[in-house]
Scaffold this active site. Structure first.
Site, PDB file in Angstrom:
ATOM      1  N   GLU A 198       0.595  -1.300   0.224  1.00 47.64           N
ATOM      2  CA  GLU A 198      -0.171   0.114   0.544  1.00 47.64           C
ATOM      3  C   GLU A 198       1.071   1.178  -0.104  1.00 47.64           C
ATOM      4  O   GLU A 198       1.569   1.547   1.015  1.00 47.64           O
ATOM      5  CB  GLU A 198      -0.603  -0.163   1.187  1.00 47.64           C
ATOM      6  CG  GLU A 198      -1.209   1.518   1.682  1.00 47.64           C
ATOM      7  CD  GLU A 198      -2.399   1.939   2.657  1.00 47.64           C
ATOM      8  OE1 GLU A 198      -3.362   0.187   3.158  1.00 47.64           O
ATOM      9  OE2 GLU A 198      -2.663   2.671   3.205  1.00 47.64           O
TER      10      GLU A 198
ATOM     11  N   ARG B 288       0.448  10.372   0.173  1.00 48.62           N
ATOM     12  CA  ARG B 288       0.504  11.848   0.989  1.00 48.62           C
ATOM     13  C   ARG B 288       2.258  12.410   0.262  1.00 48.62           C
ATOM     14  O   ARG B 288       2.708  12.370   1.205  1.00 48.62           O
ATOM     15  CB  ARG B 288       0.457  11.262   2.668  1.00 48.62           C
ATOM     16  CG  ARG B 288       1.445  10.471   3.103  1.00 48.62           C
ATOM     17  CD  ARG B 288       0.960  10.167   4.810  1.00 48.62           C
ATOM     18  NE  ARG B 288      -0.368   8.971   4.525  1.00 48.62           N
ATOM     19  CZ  ARG B 288      -0.456   8.161   5.705  1.00 48.62           C
ATOM     20  NH1 ARG B 288       0.185   8.687   7.075  1.00 48.62           N
ATOM     21  NH2 ARG B 288      -1.033   6.871   6.023  1.00 48.62           N
TER      22      ARG B 288
ATOM     23  N   THR C 278      -4.400   6.248   1.347  1.00 47.29           N
ATOM     24  CA  THR C 278      -4.715   7.858   1.842  1.00 47.29           C
ATOM     25  C   THR C 278      -4.754   8.718   0.895  1.00 47.29           C
ATOM     26  O   THR C 278      -4.806   9.826  -0.004  1.00 47.29           O
ATOM     27  CB  THR C 278      -3.623   8.549   1.703  1.00 47.29           C
ATOM     28  OG1 THR C 278      -2.551   7.855   3.142  1.00 47.29           O
ATOM     29  CG2 THR C 278      -3.335   9.410   3.400  1.00 47.29           C
TER      30      THR C 278
ATOM     31  N   LYS D 124     -11.334  -1.404   6.253  1.00 47.98           N
ATOM     32  CA  LYS D 124     -10.278  -1.111   7.120  1.00 47.98           C
ATOM     33  C   LYS D 124     -10.527  -0.868   8.199  1.00 47.98           C
ATOM     34  O   LYS D 124     -11.575   0.507   8.460  1.00 47.98           O
ATOM     35  CB  LYS D 124      -9.478  -0.218   6.516  1.00 47.98           C
ATOM     36  CG  LYS D 124      -7.652   0.241   6.974  1.00 47.98           C
ATOM     37  CD  LYS D 124      -7.096   1.766   6.077  1.00 47.98           C
ATOM     38  CE  LYS D 124      -6.582   2.382   6.866  1.00 47.98           C
ATOM     39  NZ  LYS D 124      -5.364   2.998   6.430  1.00 47.98           N
TER      40      LYS D 124
HETATM   41  C1  3PG Z   1      -1.178   5.291   8.711  1.00 44.92           C
HETATM   42  O1  3PG Z   1      -2.037   5.530   7.591  1.00 44.92           O
HETATM   43  O2  3PG Z   1       0.117   6.074   8.487  1.00 44.92           O
HETATM   44  C2  3PG Z   1      -0.740   3.730   8.624  1.00 44.92           C
HETATM   45  O3  3PG Z   1      -2.794   4.106   9.328  1.00 44.92           O
HETATM   46  C3  3PG Z   1       0.298   3.483   9.595  1.00 44.92           C
HETATM   47  O4  3PG Z   1      -0.268   3.548  10.772  1.00 44.92           O
HETATM   48  P1  3PG Z   1       0.941   3.107  11.754  1.00 44.92           P
HETATM   49  O5  3PG Z   1       1.885   4.004  10.978  1.00 44.92           O
HETATM   50  O6  3PG Z   1       0.083   3.336  12.618  1.00 44.92           O
HETATM   51  O7  3PG Z   1       1.545   1.536  11.126  1.00 44.92           O
END
Ligand code: 3PG
Length: 205
Positions: free
Chosen positions: A40, A44, A67, A127
């Site tokens: 994934e 961002r 994101t 999710k």
């Molecule tokens: C995010 O969007 O940053 C994810 O949820 C990852 O979260 P994490 O850094 O706590 O694994």
């Protein structure tokens, strides 16, 4: 590709924040070699879409975007080679655009009302975000009663120490997290170290 297939291919979906395009290919190679083919790439950073394109060319990689906040990003991601998309939450505009794009969608939910809204759009695989902050394992256990068909990918605050506990829940198919590609290892180009983290994560179940 069905989102259920994506969620059952590996126990962990690495959440990737790519600052420099040249990191994309070796990062994907390291994660795939370690046993985590589902990737994934978060949109961002400015390098996100180009990283999707580069990673999609890596043998064995199944690349998606994360994101996603704007409806137009689904088509952009699909055109860059993405096979699925992940959103931190769901709105009617995002749901309609995702369905129109042909991309498999893993929509984010954090409450029962959000889950019902996702179901109204046909999404039974979601999710749970931000997992740890929104109630963690007890919340997922509580959601199992009224939502027996729903399958979750908890993400947010999931790490090497607690991932196994999340994965042991019957309604959890996989977890997401950034811990397999930490910022310091990415910056250092420590691909062997990332492969090692991926191998440990792939062996969680
Ligand atoms: C995010 O969007 O940053 C994810 O949820 C990852 O979260 P994490 O850094 O706590 O694994």
């Amino acid at each position: 590709m069905e989102i259920s297939t994506i969620m059952t291919t590996a126990p962990v979906i690495p959440v990737l924040v790519i600052d420099h395009l040249e990191q994309a290919e070796p990062l994907a190679q390291a994660l795939v070699a370690g046993g985590l083919p589902i990737l994934e790439v978060t949109l961002r950073t400015p390098a996100g879409l180009a990283a999707v394109e580069a990673m999609s060319r890596v043998e064995g990689a199944i690349v998606g975007v994360g994101t996603v906040l704007q409806p137009a990003q689904f088509a952009q991601a699909r055109d860059a080679g993405a096979q699925f998309a992940v959103t931190p939450g769901l709105t009617p505009r995002l749901a309609a655009a995702a369905l129109g794009s042909g991309l498999a969608l893993l929509p984010g939910i954090a409450t029962p009302a959000e889950l019902i809204a996702a179901q109204e759009w046909g999404f039974q695989h979601v999710k749970f975000f931000p997992a740890q902050q929104a109630g963690g394992i007890p919340m997922l256990q509580a959601l199992a009663g009224p939502f027996p068909e729903t399958r979750f990918c908890p993400t947010g605050g999931v790490n090497a120490a607690n991932a196994r506990d999340f994965l042991s829940l019957p309604n959890v198919l996989c977890v997401g997290g950034s811990w397999v590609a930490p910022k310091d290892k990415l910056a250092a180009g420590d691909w062997a170290g990332i492969e090692q983290l991926a191998r440990a994560a792939a062996g969680l179940r």
